[in-house]
Enzyme design. Sequence first.
Site, PDB file in Angstrom:
ATOM      1  N   ILE A   1      44.146  -3.342 -50.677  1.00  0.00           N
ATOM      2  CA  ILE A   1      44.896  -2.127 -50.369  1.00  0.00           C
ATOM      3  C   ILE A   1      44.543  -1.612 -48.977  1.00  0.00           C
ATOM      4  O   ILE A   1      45.422  -1.182 -48.226  1.00  0.00           O
ATOM      5  CB  ILE A   1      44.617  -1.041 -51.439  1.00  0.00           C
ATOM      6  CG1 ILE A   1      45.250  -1.439 -52.776  1.00  0.00           C
ATOM      7  CG2 ILE A   1      45.157   0.315 -50.987  1.00  0.00           C
ATOM      8  CD1 ILE A   1      44.872  -0.530 -53.930  1.00  0.00           C
TER       9      ILE A   1
ATOM     10  N   THR B   1      38.798   2.741 -44.033  1.00  0.00           N
ATOM     11  CA  THR B   1      37.549   2.128 -44.468  1.00  0.00           C
ATOM     12  C   THR B   1      37.817   1.057 -45.523  1.00  0.00           C
ATOM     13  O   THR B   1      38.797   1.115 -46.254  1.00  0.00           O
ATOM     14  CB  THR B   1      36.575   3.173 -45.030  1.00  0.00           C
ATOM     15  OG1 THR B   1      37.087   3.707 -46.261  1.00  0.00           O
ATOM     16  CG2 THR B   1      36.369   4.303 -44.031  1.00  0.00           C
ATOM     17  N   GLY B   2      36.930   0.075 -45.565  1.00  0.00           N
ATOM     18  CA  GLY B   2      37.087  -1.004 -46.527  1.00  0.00           C
ATOM     19  C   GLY B   2      38.422  -1.706 -46.373  1.00  0.00           C
ATOM     20  O   GLY B   2      39.130  -1.943 -47.349  1.00  0.00           O
ATOM     21  N   SER B   3      38.756  -2.054 -45.126  1.00  0.00           N
ATOM     22  CA  SER B   3      40.121  -2.507 -44.836  1.00  0.00           C
ATOM     23  C   SER B   3      40.228  -3.965 -44.424  1.00  0.00           C
ATOM     24  O   SER B   3      41.178  -4.351 -43.748  1.00  0.00           O
ATOM     25  CB  SER B   3      40.733  -1.615 -43.759  1.00  0.00           C
ATOM     26  OG  SER B   3      39.856  -1.411 -42.668  1.00  0.00           O
ATOM     27  N   THR B   4      39.272  -4.798 -44.832  1.00  0.00           N
ATOM     28  CA  THR B   4      39.372  -6.212 -44.481  1.00  0.00           C
ATOM     29  C   THR B   4      40.194  -6.995 -45.491  1.00  0.00           C
ATOM     30  O   THR B   4      40.480  -8.171 -45.284  1.00  0.00           O
ATOM     31  CB  THR B   4      37.976  -6.855 -44.368  1.00  0.00           C
ATOM     32  OG1 THR B   4      37.273  -6.672 -45.601  1.00  0.00           O
ATOM     33  CG2 THR B   4      37.186  -6.230 -43.219  1.00  0.00           C
TER      34      THR B   4
ATOM     35  N   TYR C   1      32.891   3.620 -62.786  1.00  0.00           N
ATOM     36  CA  TYR C   1      33.963   3.572 -61.788  1.00  0.00           C
ATOM     37  C   TYR C   1      34.902   4.766 -61.961  1.00  0.00           C
ATOM     38  O   TYR C   1      35.223   5.471 -61.000  1.00  0.00           O
ATOM     39  CB  TYR C   1      34.745   2.266 -61.946  1.00  0.00           C
ATOM     40  CG  TYR C   1      35.998   2.178 -61.100  1.00  0.00           C
ATOM     41  CD1 TYR C   1      35.930   1.904 -59.745  1.00  0.00           C
ATOM     42  CD2 TYR C   1      37.254   2.368 -61.675  1.00  0.00           C
ATOM     43  CE1 TYR C   1      37.077   1.815 -58.969  1.00  0.00           C
ATOM     44  CE2 TYR C   1      38.411   2.285 -60.909  1.00  0.00           C
ATOM     45  CZ  TYR C   1      38.314   2.007 -59.558  1.00  0.00           C
ATOM     46  OH  TYR C   1      39.473   1.928 -58.805  1.00  0.00           O
TER      47      TYR C   1
END
Length: 264
Positions: free
Chosen positions: A19, A13-16, A154
Amino acid sequence: MQIDLSNRSAIVTGSTAGIGLAIATGLAKAGASVVITGRTQARVDEAIAAVRKVASDAKISGVAADLGTAEGGAALIAAVPQTDILVNNLGIFEPRDFFEIDDAEWSRFFDVNVISGVRLSRHYAKGMAERGWGRVQFISSESSIQTPPEMVHYGVTKTAQLAVSRGLAEVLAGTGVTVNAVLPGPTLSEGVSEFFGKIAKNEGKTQEQVEREFIQTHRPTSLIKRLLSVDEVANVSVFLASEEASGTTGASFRVDGGVARLIL
């Protein structure tokens, strides 16, 4: 050690970018069939192209969805009903004065950084257990064990990820599914690079100067005295996704350059 994931499927996920993209690339290089996720189709397509530049034979696809929402999670699950490896990397960060963080912002950070991973793990880990093999990861942060005063919200969400990771590992005991957390230190991802670039421009300094000053001022306990690369973090994630990591579950792996002054 030769990591071979040629018979495994993975979702990152969140891999565009950053990291997440490095992890997706590493898994693809190891032979896994990888699904990249991002909020827009354009970003997903760009990421797929980036992976193929370094791994032309990569088995890679993508899903565009906002995984910080229940609707986005449902869209991913509908498009990809099962996977062998789930890397919950999606996350947001923003330095902010504690007294200026309202309830809505706290909720937004929890939705994106914590609940997105809970939601997907609830679905995908159940199938992994039924099949007798699986890997779930939460990409947390060294901020999970030493809350940064410049972005308390965060740090709290990253600590919550550790609790979810360990708790889910307990739930899945004996199933063949491992659950672990990765704790990167300050990493030179695209987002962090952009952040430092803005500071450098405002202060009339080079970005390299700003990066060095950040380590000296905010992370003086770093033993490597520099920011990590995204590949250094991805290498640990790829290992934890492998058969070779079968004896490791319920653990937290620090890839922080020694920032946290701990022996465990």
